[in-house]
Design an enzyme around this catalytic site. Structure first.
Site, PDB file in Angstrom:
ATOM      1  N   LYS A 156      20.896 163.296-103.970  1.00  0.00           N
ATOM      2  CA  LYS A 156      19.907 162.794-103.017  1.00  0.00           C
ATOM      3  C   LYS A 156      20.008 161.286-102.863  1.00  0.00           C
ATOM      4  O   LYS A 156      20.280 160.575-103.837  1.00  0.00           O
ATOM      5  CB  LYS A 156      18.479 163.150-103.471  1.00  0.00           C
ATOM      6  N   GLY A 162      14.163 163.188 -95.159  1.00  0.00           N
ATOM      7  CA  GLY A 162      14.521 163.914 -93.952  1.00  0.00           C
ATOM      8  C   GLY A 162      15.856 164.624 -94.025  1.00  0.00           C
ATOM      9  O   GLY A 162      16.460 164.934 -93.000  1.00  0.00           O
ATOM     10  N   GLY A 163      16.334 164.887 -95.245  1.00  0.00           N
ATOM     11  CA  GLY A 163      17.583 165.616 -95.395  1.00  0.00           C
ATOM     12  C   GLY A 163      18.839 164.757 -95.330  1.00  0.00           C
ATOM     13  O   GLY A 163      19.943 165.259 -95.536  1.00  0.00           O
ATOM     14  N   GLU A 198      19.404 165.802-109.060  1.00  0.00           N
ATOM     15  CA  GLU A 198      18.380 166.679-109.606  1.00  0.00           C
ATOM     16  C   GLU A 198      18.915 168.102-109.714  1.00  0.00           C
ATOM     17  O   GLU A 198      19.732 168.532-108.884  1.00  0.00           O
ATOM     18  CB  GLU A 198      17.139 166.701-108.700  1.00  0.00           C
ATOM     19  N   ILE A 201      15.879 173.708-108.292  1.00  0.00           N
ATOM     20  CA  ILE A 201      14.908 174.680-108.789  1.00  0.00           C
ATOM     21  C   ILE A 201      14.915 175.854-107.811  1.00  0.00           C
ATOM     22  O   ILE A 201      14.503 175.718-106.654  1.00  0.00           O
ATOM     23  CB  ILE A 201      13.502 174.055-108.884  1.00  0.00           C
ATOM     24  N   GLU A 286       8.456 164.230-104.515  1.00  0.00           N
ATOM     25  CA  GLU A 286       8.347 162.925-103.871  1.00  0.00           C
ATOM     26  C   GLU A 286       6.943 162.745-103.322  1.00  0.00           C
ATOM     27  O   GLU A 286       6.144 163.686-103.303  1.00  0.00           O
ATOM     28  CB  GLU A 286       9.364 162.782-102.739  1.00  0.00           C
ATOM     29  N   ASN A 288       4.985 161.287 -99.795  1.00  0.00           N
ATOM     30  CA  ASN A 288       5.039 160.765 -98.429  1.00  0.00           C
ATOM     31  C   ASN A 288       3.839 159.854 -98.235  1.00  0.00           C
ATOM     32  O   ASN A 288       2.690 160.306 -98.257  1.00  0.00           O
ATOM     33  CB  ASN A 288       5.025 161.890 -97.406  1.00  0.00           C
ATOM     34  N   ARG A 290       2.093 158.448 -95.919  1.00  0.00           N
ATOM     35  CA  ARG A 290       1.673 158.422 -94.510  1.00  0.00           C
ATOM     36  C   ARG A 290       0.930 159.701 -94.195  1.00  0.00           C
ATOM     37  O   ARG A 290       0.853 160.602 -95.033  1.00  0.00           O
ATOM     38  CB  ARG A 290       2.911 158.331 -93.617  1.00  0.00           C
ATOM     39  N   VAL A 293       2.988 165.510 -90.594  1.00  0.00           N
ATOM     40  CA  VAL A 293       3.015 166.349 -89.392  1.00  0.00           C
ATOM     41  C   VAL A 293       2.025 167.498 -89.533  1.00  0.00           C
ATOM     42  O   VAL A 293       1.290 167.839 -88.595  1.00  0.00           O
ATOM     43  CB  VAL A 293       4.439 166.910 -89.157  1.00  0.00           C
TER      44      VAL A 293
END
Length: 451
Positions: A156, A162-163, A198, A201, A286, A288, A290, A293
């Site tokens: 990562k 966002g991938g 990581e 999982i 993680e 976010n 903010r 969506v």
């Protein structure tokens, strides 16, 4: 307070409407190809900030701050995406005497750096996914860590989301090539090629908890959402609460989210994301920093307007809720309607909407959108054009309501993923709540695309 919304589309419309209900004046910003967008028409003022490409408009910090200055705005709401988790933008707002409606730059920096966030969560006794202790120096270190935690693993980007900069590695022979590819992609996307590793999982549920903090360590949670239905790490459908969890797991994951957010003195709305394995072990992924969506489904089951809460905190008002006052009722589902062609590798589809009918009627149905009939979708931005949210006393009733809403939706002139949602919402595995993060890509889509 006068709020400039540094965003576009449905989230800009959502924020403007919340401001209007609080009698707060608003300023919209727009690119040249967004001149006729709904958010520019609903705001009290609108300022053009550049050409169509995001780098020349919605990511142009100087242009946005200039728009705030000339319109005498006093605060900026970043929405989601674009500059919403940009430390430099949040800091620049403060330097210009503007209130950034979100967490402090320091919090954004700490929680936006995935390695720093893992380190912080470890210090707060919040369990993290097994993996590298910090940034990987090279693929040789990645080999050592992968061997220790066991394959499969995920590489990562430390600075991303966002991938982007993510690679699944299933065996040692593939590690070097995937490491180099992820590093290159992360550098291109975020200007930072740092990677961490990581353990994957699997099978797992992607569960996130909505939090709201006042910046002093006082944090409230608004329950959890199940966001396991994803394609290429992008959410497709979400529901709240995560009814497949045991009650003890639900209580634990909410407590861990509050523990995490309190530990960074979190201010405003945020989301703590976790993976929950099939033994219901919980792992921090993680944060976010903010509004999300999928925040509407939380609003539906709690009756709390999260954007209004953000605005009140930004005005210096104290939290007007207690944890005991936040109650949970019913079930809500959100389907993201995208202008894309799923049968052509989900290719985004710009164009003019020639006919539009958004589902309506009955208690518990909500559509968040920034489109209208005759509107031309630009090709520069995210393909999401609407969110359909269905709420009912039970999950079964919410599914039925969503089925009706999806069948009622009419969007002509561009391709959408409507048909995919219609079939997904009736799929036996979804109806029986038997799905995980791999279900959509590994089970549902291969069959659906071949039919």
């Amino acid at each position: 307070m006068k709020v400039l919304i540094a965003n576009r589309g449905e989230i800009a419309v959502r924020i403007i409407r919340a401001c209007q209900e609080l009698a707060i004046p608003t300023v919209a910003v727009y690119s040249t190809c967004d001149r006729e967008s709904l958010h520019t028409q609903l705001a009290d003022e609108a300022v053009c900030i550049g050409n169509g490409p995001s780098s020349e408009s919605y990511l142009n910090i100087t242009a946005i701050l200039s728009a705030a200055m000339v319109t005498h705005a006093t605060a900026i709401h970043p929405g989601f995406g674009f500059l919403s988790e940009n430390t430099h933008f949040a800091k620049a707002c403060g330097e210009c005497g503007l209130t950034f409606i979100g967490p402090t730059p320091e919090t954004i920096q700490t929680m936006g750096d995935k390695i720093a966030a893992r380190t912080k969560m470890n210090s707060l006794k919040v369990p993290v996914i097994p993996g590298s202790a910090g940034m990987l120096q090279d693929y040789h270190e990645a080999e050592t860590v992968a061997k220790k935690v066991g394959y499969p693993v995920m590489l990562k980007a430390a600075a991303g989301g966002g991938g982007k900069g993510m690679r699944k590695v299933t065996c040692p022979e593939d590690l070097k090539a995937h490491f180099q590819a992820a590093e290159k992609e992360a550098q291109a996307a975020f200007g930072n090629g740092s990677l961490y590793l990581e353990k994957i999982i699997y099978p797992a549920k992607h569960i996130e908890v909505q939090v709201l903090g006042d910046g002093t360590g006082q944090v409230l949670h608004f329950g959890e959402r199940d966001c396991s239905l994803q394609r290429r790490h992008q959410k497709v459908l979400e529901e709240a609460p995560a009814s497949s969890l045991k009650q003890s797991t639900r209580e634990k994951i909410r407590q861990l989210a509050v523990q995490a957010a309190s530990g960074v003195n979190y201010l405003s709305c945020g989301t703590i994301e976790f993976l929950v394995d099939n033994h219901e072990n919980i792992y921090f992924m993680e944060m976010n920093t903010r509004i999300q969506v999928e925040h509407p489904i939380t609003e539906m089951i709690t009756g709390v307007d999260l954007v209004k809460q953000q605005l009140r905190l930004a005005q210096g008002q104290p939290l007007n809720l207690t944890q005991a006052a936040i109650t949970f009722s019913g079930h809500a589902i959100e389907c993201r309607i995208n202008a894309e062609n799923p049968r052509q590798n989900f290719m985004p589809n710009a164009g003019t909407i020639t006919e539009l009918f958004l589902p309506q009627g009955t208690l518990g149905l909500r559509v968040d959108s920034g489109i209208y009939q005759g509107y031309t979708l630009p090709s520069f931005y995210d393909s999401m054009i609407a969110k359909i949210i269905a709420y009912a006393p039970t999950r079964e009733e919410a599914i039925m309501k969503m089925q009706r809403a999806l069948n009622e939706l009419v969007v002509e002139g561009v391709h959408t993923n409507q048909e995919l949602h219609q079939d997904l919402i009736t799929d036996p595995s979804f109806v029986e709540n038997q799905y995980d993060t791999a279900f959509l890509e590994e089970n549902f889509l291969p069959n659906w695309l071949n039919n």
